[in-house]
Design a protein around this motif. Sequence first.
Motif, PDB file in Angstrom:
ATOM      1  N   GLY A   1       3.406  33.382  12.595  1.00 34.45           N
ATOM      2  CA  GLY A   1       2.863  32.391  13.506  1.00 34.45           C
ATOM      3  C   GLY A   1       1.383  32.123  13.287  1.00 34.45           C
ATOM      4  N   TRP A   2       0.775  32.897  12.429  1.00 31.88           N
ATOM      5  CA  TRP A   2      -0.634  32.726  12.093  1.00 31.88           C
ATOM      6  C   TRP A   2      -0.839  31.353  11.473  1.00 31.88           C
ATOM      7  N   LYS A   3      -1.908  30.669  11.864  1.00 36.68           N
ATOM      8  CA  LYS A   3      -2.075  29.281  11.416  1.00 36.68           C
ATOM      9  C   LYS A   3      -2.275  29.160   9.909  1.00 36.68           C
ATOM     10  N   TYR A   4      -2.625  30.254   9.249  1.00 30.63           N
ATOM     11  CA  TYR A   4      -2.787  30.221   7.798  1.00 30.63           C
ATOM     12  C   TYR A   4      -1.611  30.879   7.070  1.00 30.63           C
ATOM     13  N   SER A   5      -0.478  31.061   7.771  1.00 35.15           N
ATOM     14  CA  SER A   5       0.646  31.780   7.168  1.00 35.15           C
ATOM     15  C   SER A   5       1.218  31.067   5.951  1.00 35.15           C
ATOM     16  N   ASN A   6       0.995  29.735   5.853  1.00 32.78           N
ATOM     17  CA  ASN A   6       1.524  29.026   4.691  1.00 32.78           C
ATOM     18  C   ASN A   6       0.891  29.515   3.395  1.00 32.78           C
ATOM     19  N   TYR A   7      -0.311  30.100   3.518  1.00 27.18           N
ATOM     20  CA  TYR A   7      -0.936  30.629   2.313  1.00 27.18           C
ATOM     21  C   TYR A   7      -0.167  31.823   1.762  1.00 27.18           C
ATOM     22  N   LEU A   8       0.569  32.514   2.637  1.00 25.17           N
ATOM     23  CA  LEU A   8       1.401  33.618   2.163  1.00 25.17           C
ATOM     24  C   LEU A   8       2.482  33.112   1.220  1.00 25.17           C
TER      25      LEU A   8
ATOM     26  N   TYR B   1       2.131  30.715  -0.909  1.00 27.82           N
ATOM     27  CA  TYR B   1       1.516  30.568  -2.223  1.00 27.82           C
ATOM     28  C   TYR B   1       1.329  31.926  -2.899  1.00 27.82           C
ATOM     29  N   ALA B   2       1.057  32.949  -2.107  1.00 30.62           N
ATOM     30  CA  ALA B   2       0.944  34.300  -2.679  1.00 30.62           C
ATOM     31  C   ALA B   2       2.296  34.768  -3.207  1.00 30.62           C
ATOM     32  N   VAL B   3       3.367  34.506  -2.428  1.00 26.48           N
ATOM     33  CA  VAL B   3       4.715  34.862  -2.876  1.00 26.48           C
ATOM     34  C   VAL B   3       5.069  34.120  -4.152  1.00 26.48           C
ATOM     35  N   ALA B   4       4.584  32.876  -4.282  1.00 28.42           N
ATOM     36  CA  ALA B   4       4.903  32.055  -5.457  1.00 28.42           C
ATOM     37  C   ALA B   4       4.358  32.657  -6.746  1.00 28.42           C
ATOM     38  N   LEU B   5       3.326  33.482  -6.634  1.00 26.71           N
ATOM     39  CA  LEU B   5       2.753  34.092  -7.833  1.00 26.71           C
ATOM     40  C   LEU B   5       3.732  35.052  -8.506  1.00 26.71           C
ATOM     41  N   ILE B   6       4.674  35.606  -7.718  1.00 25.86           N
ATOM     42  CA  ILE B   6       5.623  36.567  -8.292  1.00 25.86           C
ATOM     43  C   ILE B   6       6.576  35.889  -9.273  1.00 25.86           C
TER      44      ILE B   6
ATOM     45  N   GLY C   1       7.438  26.680  -8.745  1.00 26.65           N
ATOM     46  CA  GLY C   1       7.032  25.300  -8.501  1.00 26.65           C
ATOM     47  C   GLY C   1       7.473  24.813  -7.133  1.00 26.65           C
ATOM     48  N   MET C   2       8.682  25.195  -6.715  1.00 27.39           N
ATOM     49  CA  MET C   2       9.171  24.813  -5.391  1.00 27.39           C
ATOM     50  C   MET C   2       8.294  25.415  -4.298  1.00 27.39           C
ATOM     51  N   LEU C   3       7.864  26.664  -4.497  1.00 26.77           N
ATOM     52  CA  LEU C   3       7.021  27.314  -3.496  1.00 26.77           C
ATOM     53  C   LEU C   3       5.628  26.688  -3.448  1.00 26.77           C
ATOM     54  N   PHE C   4       5.060  26.417  -4.612  1.00 25.01           N
ATOM     55  CA  PHE C   4       3.728  25.819  -4.650  1.00 25.01           C
ATOM     56  C   PHE C   4       3.732  24.406  -4.076  1.00 25.01           C
ATOM     57  N   SER C   5       4.768  23.640  -4.386  1.00 18.87           N
ATOM     58  CA  SER C   5       4.814  22.255  -3.915  1.00 18.87           C
ATOM     59  C   SER C   5       5.349  22.142  -2.495  1.00 18.87           C
ATOM     60  N   GLY C   6       6.177  23.113  -2.092  1.00 15.68           N
ATOM     61  CA  GLY C   6       6.800  23.048  -0.775  1.00 15.68           C
ATOM     62  C   GLY C   6       5.886  23.457   0.352  1.00 15.68           C
ATOM     63  N   GLY C   7       4.962  24.390   0.075  1.00 19.98           N
ATOM     64  CA  GLY C   7       4.028  24.823   1.106  1.00 19.98           C
ATOM     65  C   GLY C   7       4.718  25.320   2.356  1.00 19.98           C
ATOM     66  N   THR C   8       4.475  24.640   3.463  1.00 19.14           N
ATOM     67  CA  THR C   8       4.958  25.090   4.762  1.00 19.14           C
ATOM     68  C   THR C   8       6.455  24.894   4.957  1.00 19.14           C
ATOM     69  N   ARG C   9       7.139  24.259   4.015  1.00 22.09           N
ATOM     70  CA  ARG C   9       8.593  24.102   4.161  1.00 22.09           C
ATOM     71  C   ARG C   9       9.315  25.429   4.015  1.00 22.09           C
ATOM     72  N   TYR C  10       8.687  26.394   3.357  1.00 27.96           N
ATOM     73  CA  TYR C  10       9.317  27.700   3.127  1.00 27.96           C
ATOM     74  C   TYR C  10       8.580  28.774   3.900  1.00 27.96           C
ATOM     75  N   GLU C  11       9.333  29.807   4.275  1.00 24.83           N
ATOM     76  CA  GLU C  11       8.733  30.973   4.904  1.00 24.83           C
ATOM     77  C   GLU C  11       8.579  32.073   3.868  1.00 24.83           C
ATOM     78  N   PRO C  12       7.524  32.891   3.969  1.00 25.04           N
ATOM     79  CA  PRO C  12       7.333  33.977   2.998  1.00 25.04           C
ATOM     80  C   PRO C  12       8.509  34.940   2.952  1.00 25.04           C
ATOM     81  N   THR C  13       9.218  35.078   4.099  1.00 24.03           N
ATOM     82  CA  THR C  13      10.347  36.006   4.149  1.00 24.03           C
ATOM     83  C   THR C  13      11.652  35.381   3.664  1.00 24.03           C
ATOM     84  N   ASP C  14      11.645  34.071   3.378  1.00 23.17           N
ATOM     85  CA  ASP C  14      12.873  33.406   2.942  1.00 23.17           C
ATOM     86  C   ASP C  14      12.564  32.377   1.857  1.00 23.17           C
ATOM     87  N   PRO C  15      12.060  32.834   0.707  1.00 20.49           N
ATOM     88  CA  PRO C  15      11.716  31.909  -0.364  1.00 20.49           C
ATOM     89  C   PRO C  15      12.973  31.367  -1.039  1.00 20.49           C
ATOM     90  N   PRO C  16      12.859  30.256  -1.770  1.00 20.39           N
ATOM     91  CA  PRO C  16      14.020  29.738  -2.497  1.00 20.39           C
ATOM     92  C   PRO C  16      14.447  30.714  -3.588  1.00 20.39           C
TER      93      PRO C  16
END
Length: 280
Positions: free
Chosen positions: A151-158, A160-165, A216-231
Amino acid sequence: MHTTAAHAKGEVSRGITWLARSGYAARGVVYIIVGAFAFMAGIGSGETVGTKGAIQQLLSQPFGTVLLWIMVVGLLAYAAWRITQAITDPEGHGTEAKGLVIRAGLVGGAITYSLLALFTLGLLGTSIGESSGGGNGGSGGGGDFLSGLLGWKYSNYLVYAVALIPLGVGIAHIIKGWKAKFEKYFYASEDVMRWVRPISRAGLIARGIAFLIVAGMLFSGGTRYEPTDPPGLEDALNALQSLPFGAFWLSIVGLGLVAFALYSISEAIWRRIDTAAVMG
């Protein structure tokens, strides 16, 4: 006494070898199904599946329950082998930055395939994970922490961190395939490697492309994905299909994933398993 110790050591060595080879074989079975379905979807004869979908397809086959129990053993063996590689470092990756990243990737693979094994057990009707449905009640501090984090307002940045994996894994696969770095781990004749080499290169590059699509989906999707449920892999294949000439590219990547499956099965047969380094 010496004979007994040598016999025990030999048994442990054979156990480690079995662990590794059965694990590679299980991974090969999963990717044969994923790749075949991707290819069939590309030519308009079906739908894509991910790794979980591949397991579900096995259940619908004759003797499906037996096949799934075999897969549970194989997937857990693969996870155990990856953890063993990460801890004992039989390939000598070392403790510098690059080596630690590779070993962390091995741990990540162990976690991924452990979860897939648990999913398989769930299909078999076991009670594993039944208690997870009660997460909304009670005073679980961990759940409150996770809810607050997401719920943190900057959670979408997580995200992008997940996308690095998957980005790192994808690049590593492509480099490994392009440079054929896998060859040093094979113990096979040149006649065998003559066909293992190109198939393995194609398979590693294809799997690398799939990981890059996820990134690419994570980087472009941003807030559409949750860090706990990536594509996942299935999402990546579906995204590939939606591109211009997507059916063609999906078919090619599907064949590449079948090639990766053959690479995994080749590892099950010919990979050099350094049991001395593990036990040392």
